[in-house]
Scaffold this motif. Structure first.
Motif, PDB file in Angstrom:
ATOM      1  N   ALA A 175      -9.635 -15.599  -0.626  1.00 16.51           N
ATOM      2  CA  ALA A 175      -8.926 -16.221  -1.707  1.00 16.51           C
ATOM      3  C   ALA A 175      -9.357 -17.556  -2.277  1.00 16.51           C
ATOM      4  CB  ALA A 175      -7.544 -16.490  -0.778  1.00 16.51           C
ATOM      5  N   PRO A 176      -8.979 -18.035  -3.207  1.00 16.73           N
ATOM      6  CA  PRO A 176      -9.254 -19.328  -3.834  1.00 16.73           C
ATOM      7  C   PRO A 176      -9.339 -20.507  -2.673  1.00 16.73           C
ATOM      8  CG  PRO A 176      -7.997 -18.183  -5.529  1.00 16.73           C
ATOM      9  CD  PRO A 176      -7.924 -17.376  -4.239  1.00 16.73           C
ATOM     10  N   GLY A 177     -10.258 -21.293  -2.712  1.00 17.89           N
ATOM     11  CA  GLY A 177     -10.194 -22.353  -1.661  1.00 17.89           C
ATOM     12  C   GLY A 177     -10.664 -22.143  -0.438  1.00 17.89           C
ATOM     13  N   LEU A 178     -10.493 -20.737   0.018  1.00 21.94           N
ATOM     14  CA  LEU A 178     -10.880 -20.392   1.347  1.00 21.94           C
ATOM     15  C   LEU A 178     -12.033 -19.757   1.581  1.00 21.94           C
ATOM     16  CD1 LEU A 178      -7.115 -19.007   2.113  1.00 21.94           C
ATOM     17  CD2 LEU A 178      -8.031 -21.289   2.387  1.00 21.94           C
ATOM     18  N   GLU A 179     -12.426 -19.570   2.906  1.00 26.07           N
ATOM     19  CA  GLU A 179     -13.647 -18.894   3.409  1.00 26.07           C
ATOM     20  C   GLU A 179     -13.479 -17.148   3.169  1.00 26.07           C
ATOM     21  OE1 GLU A 179     -15.753 -22.241   6.286  1.00 26.07           O
ATOM     22  OE2 GLU A 179     -14.829 -20.307   7.081  1.00 26.07           O
ATOM     23  N   ARG A 180     -14.556 -16.607   3.123  1.00 26.44           N
ATOM     24  CA  ARG A 180     -14.302 -15.170   3.190  1.00 26.44           C
ATOM     25  C   ARG A 180     -14.133 -14.668   4.582  1.00 26.44           C
ATOM     26  NH1 ARG A 180     -18.933 -11.762  -0.103  1.00 26.44           N
ATOM     27  NH2 ARG A 180     -18.243 -13.335  -1.443  1.00 26.44           N
ATOM     28  N   GLU A 181     -13.216 -13.734   4.747  1.00 23.21           N
ATOM     29  CA  GLU A 181     -12.668 -13.248   5.893  1.00 23.21           C
ATOM     30  C   GLU A 181     -12.696 -11.766   6.078  1.00 23.21           C
ATOM     31  OE1 GLU A 181      -8.501 -14.298   6.462  1.00 23.21           O
ATOM     32  OE2 GLU A 181      -7.949 -13.056   4.961  1.00 23.21           O
ATOM     33  N   PHE A 182     -12.966 -11.625   7.353  1.00 17.67           N
ATOM     34  CA  PHE A 182     -12.900  -9.769   7.605  1.00 17.67           C
ATOM     35  C   PHE A 182     -11.588  -9.169   7.353  1.00 17.67           C
ATOM     36  CE2 PHE A 182     -14.046  -6.124   9.714  1.00 17.67           C
ATOM     37  CZ  PHE A 182     -13.007  -5.917  10.643  1.00 17.67           C
ATOM     38  N   VAL A 183     -11.594  -7.932   6.845  1.00 14.21           N
ATOM     39  CA  VAL A 183     -10.328  -7.381   6.796  1.00 14.21           C
ATOM     40  C   VAL A 183     -10.508  -6.137   7.606  1.00 14.21           C
ATOM     41  CG1 VAL A 183      -8.877  -5.942   5.043  1.00 14.21           C
ATOM     42  CG2 VAL A 183      -9.938  -8.222   4.363  1.00 14.21           C
ATOM     43  N   ALA A 184     -11.367  -5.319   7.456  1.00 11.27           N
ATOM     44  CA  ALA A 184     -11.327  -3.897   7.948  1.00 11.27           C
ATOM     45  C   ALA A 184     -12.764  -3.590   8.096  1.00 11.27           C
ATOM     46  CB  ALA A 184     -10.464  -2.942   7.767  1.00 11.27           C
TER      47      ALA A 184
ATOM     48  N   VAL B 116     -16.297   4.460   0.517  1.00 14.05           N
ATOM     49  CA  VAL B 116     -15.357   3.910   1.401  1.00 14.05           C
ATOM     50  C   VAL B 116     -14.198   3.171   0.702  1.00 14.05           C
ATOM     51  CG1 VAL B 116     -16.304   1.448   1.537  1.00 14.05           C
ATOM     52  CG2 VAL B 116     -15.150   2.466   3.389  1.00 14.05           C
ATOM     53  N   TYR B 117     -12.939   3.430   1.388  1.00 18.23           N
ATOM     54  CA  TYR B 117     -11.650   3.415   0.856  1.00 18.23           C
ATOM     55  C   TYR B 117     -10.764   2.350   1.556  1.00 18.23           C
ATOM     56  CZ  TYR B 117     -12.769   7.706  -1.610  1.00 18.23           C
ATOM     57  OH  TYR B 117     -13.304   8.789  -2.365  1.00 18.23           O
ATOM     58  N   LEU B 118      -9.824   1.622   1.110  1.00 17.71           N
ATOM     59  CA  LEU B 118      -8.935   0.555   1.718  1.00 17.71           C
ATOM     60  C   LEU B 118      -7.623   0.851   1.081  1.00 17.71           C
ATOM     61  CD1 LEU B 118      -8.810  -1.584   3.925  1.00 17.71           C
ATOM     62  CD2 LEU B 118      -8.825  -3.303   1.822  1.00 17.71           C
ATOM     63  N   GLN B 119      -6.652   1.523   1.722  1.00 17.23           N
ATOM     64  CA  GLN B 119      -5.648   1.856   1.447  1.00 17.23           C
ATOM     65  C   GLN B 119      -4.479   0.730   1.828  1.00 17.23           C
ATOM     66  OE1 GLN B 119      -3.962   4.410  -0.337  1.00 17.23           O
ATOM     67  NE2 GLN B 119      -2.089   2.960  -0.624  1.00 17.23           N
ATOM     68  N   MET B 120      -4.166  -0.178   0.909  1.00 19.69           N
ATOM     69  CA  MET B 120      -3.193  -1.283   1.111  1.00 19.69           C
ATOM     70  C   MET B 120      -1.638  -1.154   0.718  1.00 19.69           C
ATOM     71  SD  MET B 120      -5.776  -4.040  -0.037  1.00 19.69           S
ATOM     72  CE  MET B 120      -5.571  -3.835  -1.883  1.00 19.69           C
ATOM     73  N   ASN B 121      -0.915  -0.837   1.680  1.00 18.79           N
ATOM     74  CA  ASN B 121       0.468  -0.789   1.552  1.00 18.79           C
ATOM     75  C   ASN B 121       1.193  -2.041   2.000  1.00 18.79           C
ATOM     76  OD1 ASN B 121       0.140   2.030   0.840  1.00 18.79           O
ATOM     77  ND2 ASN B 121       0.245   2.282   3.220  1.00 18.79           N
ATOM     78  N   SER B 122       2.613  -2.113   1.749  1.00 21.60           N
ATOM     79  CA  SER B 122       3.398  -3.286   2.063  1.00 21.60           C
ATOM     80  C   SER B 122       2.738  -4.604   1.673  1.00 21.60           C
ATOM     81  CB  SER B 122       3.667  -3.181   3.572  1.00 21.60           C
ATOM     82  OG  SER B 122       4.545  -2.082   3.866  1.00 21.60           O
ATOM     83  N   LEU B 123       1.974  -4.936   0.506  1.00 20.81           N
ATOM     84  CA  LEU B 123       1.469  -5.728   0.128  1.00 20.81           C
ATOM     85  C   LEU B 123       2.195  -7.246   0.010  1.00 20.81           C
ATOM     86  CD1 LEU B 123      -1.048  -4.235  -2.424  1.00 20.81           C
ATOM     87  CD2 LEU B 123      -1.633  -5.572  -0.424  1.00 20.81           C
ATOM     88  N   LYS B 124       1.638  -8.292   0.437  1.00 18.17           N
ATOM     89  CA  LYS B 124       2.303  -9.697   0.440  1.00 18.17           C
ATOM     90  C   LYS B 124       1.751 -10.556  -0.566  1.00 18.17           C
ATOM     91  CE  LYS B 124       3.244  -8.938   5.411  1.00 18.17           C
ATOM     92  NZ  LYS B 124       3.252  -9.506   6.614  1.00 18.17           N
ATOM     93  N   PRO B 125       2.137 -11.516  -0.949  1.00 15.98           N
ATOM     94  CA  PRO B 125       1.548 -12.513  -1.704  1.00 15.98           C
ATOM     95  C   PRO B 125       0.463 -12.992  -1.515  1.00 15.98           C
ATOM     96  CG  PRO B 125       3.700 -12.885  -2.045  1.00 15.98           C
ATOM     97  CD  PRO B 125       3.683 -11.812  -1.083  1.00 15.98           C
ATOM     98  N   GLU B 126       0.125 -13.228   0.060  1.00 19.97           N
ATOM     99  CA  GLU B 126      -0.853 -13.884   0.851  1.00 19.97           C
ATOM    100  C   GLU B 126      -2.150 -13.008   0.942  1.00 19.97           C
ATOM    101  OE1 GLU B 126       2.284 -13.691   1.887  1.00 19.97           O
ATOM    102  OE2 GLU B 126       2.644 -13.381   4.143  1.00 19.97           O
ATOM    103  N   ASP B 127      -1.799 -11.811   0.578  1.00 23.88           N
ATOM    104  CA  ASP B 127      -2.955 -10.770   0.434  1.00 23.88           C
ATOM    105  C   ASP B 127      -3.757 -10.900  -0.851  1.00 23.88           C
ATOM    106  OD1 ASP B 127      -0.633  -8.228   1.913  1.00 23.88           O
ATOM    107  OD2 ASP B 127      -2.409  -9.211   2.936  1.00 23.88           O
ATOM    108  N   THR B 128      -3.454 -11.784  -1.830  1.00 23.40           N
ATOM    109  CA  THR B 128      -4.135 -12.087  -2.965  1.00 23.40           C
ATOM    110  C   THR B 128      -5.346 -12.493  -2.697  1.00 23.40           C
ATOM    111  OG1 THR B 128      -2.020 -12.392  -4.161  1.00 23.40           O
ATOM    112  CG2 THR B 128      -4.164 -13.444  -5.200  1.00 23.40           C
ATOM    113  N   ALA B 129      -6.460 -11.954  -3.162  1.00 17.76           N
ATOM    114  CA  ALA B 129      -7.847 -12.403  -3.222  1.00 17.76           C
ATOM    115  C   ALA B 129      -8.878 -11.491  -3.754  1.00 17.76           C
ATOM    116  CB  ALA B 129      -7.976 -12.436  -1.614  1.00 17.76           C
ATOM    117  N   VAL B 130     -10.067 -11.997  -3.869  1.00 20.59           N
ATOM    118  CA  VAL B 130     -11.006 -10.902  -4.370  1.00 20.59           C
ATOM    119  C   VAL B 130     -11.534 -10.417  -3.186  1.00 20.59           C
ATOM    120  CG1 VAL B 130     -13.329 -10.492  -5.421  1.00 20.59           C
ATOM    121  CG2 VAL B 130     -11.963 -12.496  -6.184  1.00 20.59           C
TER     122      VAL B 130
END
Length: 123
Positions: free
Chosen positions: A40-49, A79-93
């Motif tokens: 996300a803008p201004g934040l470090e890259r983080e692991f998701v899955a 490889v796929y990432l299915q994202m459900n119940s998305l939240k505004p805090e999931d906004t990122a590259v």
């Protein structure tokens, strides 16, 4: 050499769903553990899955457990990432990556990165 190309990002309302795809070039896709990360803008890259070579094992960040699902299709080098119940805090590259093991990927030690795809969740 492995090239990774992500797709499927976009704008979605909170509570909605998106499926990201990451297509890999080369014939060695199945020899890599694959992962998804986000920044996300201004934040470090983080692991998701992450998903093991066979697709049988997975690992998720606590923030996405129960909402996101990682899968892979070795026949399609994807490889796929299915994202459900998305939240505004999931906004990122969102980036996909190839690495040697779940343990190294979780620590952002990867061999190859994709170029990223933008996911924006509106409230």
């Amino acid at each position: 050499q492995v090239q990774l190309v992500e797709s499927g990002g976009g704008l979605v309302q909170a509570g909605g769903s998106l499926r990201l795809s990451c297509a890999a070039s080369g014939r060695t896709f199945s020899s890599y553990v694959m992962g998804w990360f986000r920044q996300a803008p201004g934040l470090e890259r983080e692991f998701v899955a992450a998903v093991t070579r066979s697709g049988q094992g997975t690992n998720y960040a606590d923030s996405v457990k129960g909402r996101f699902t990682i899968t892979r299709d070795n026949a399609k080098n994807t490889v796929y990432l299915q994202m459900n119940s998305l939240k505004p805090e999931d906004t990122a590259v969102y980036y996909c990556a190839a690495g040697a093991s779940i343990a190294t990927i979780v620590n952002l030690s990867v061999d190859y990165w994709g170029q990223g795809t933008q996911v924006t969740v509106s409230s």
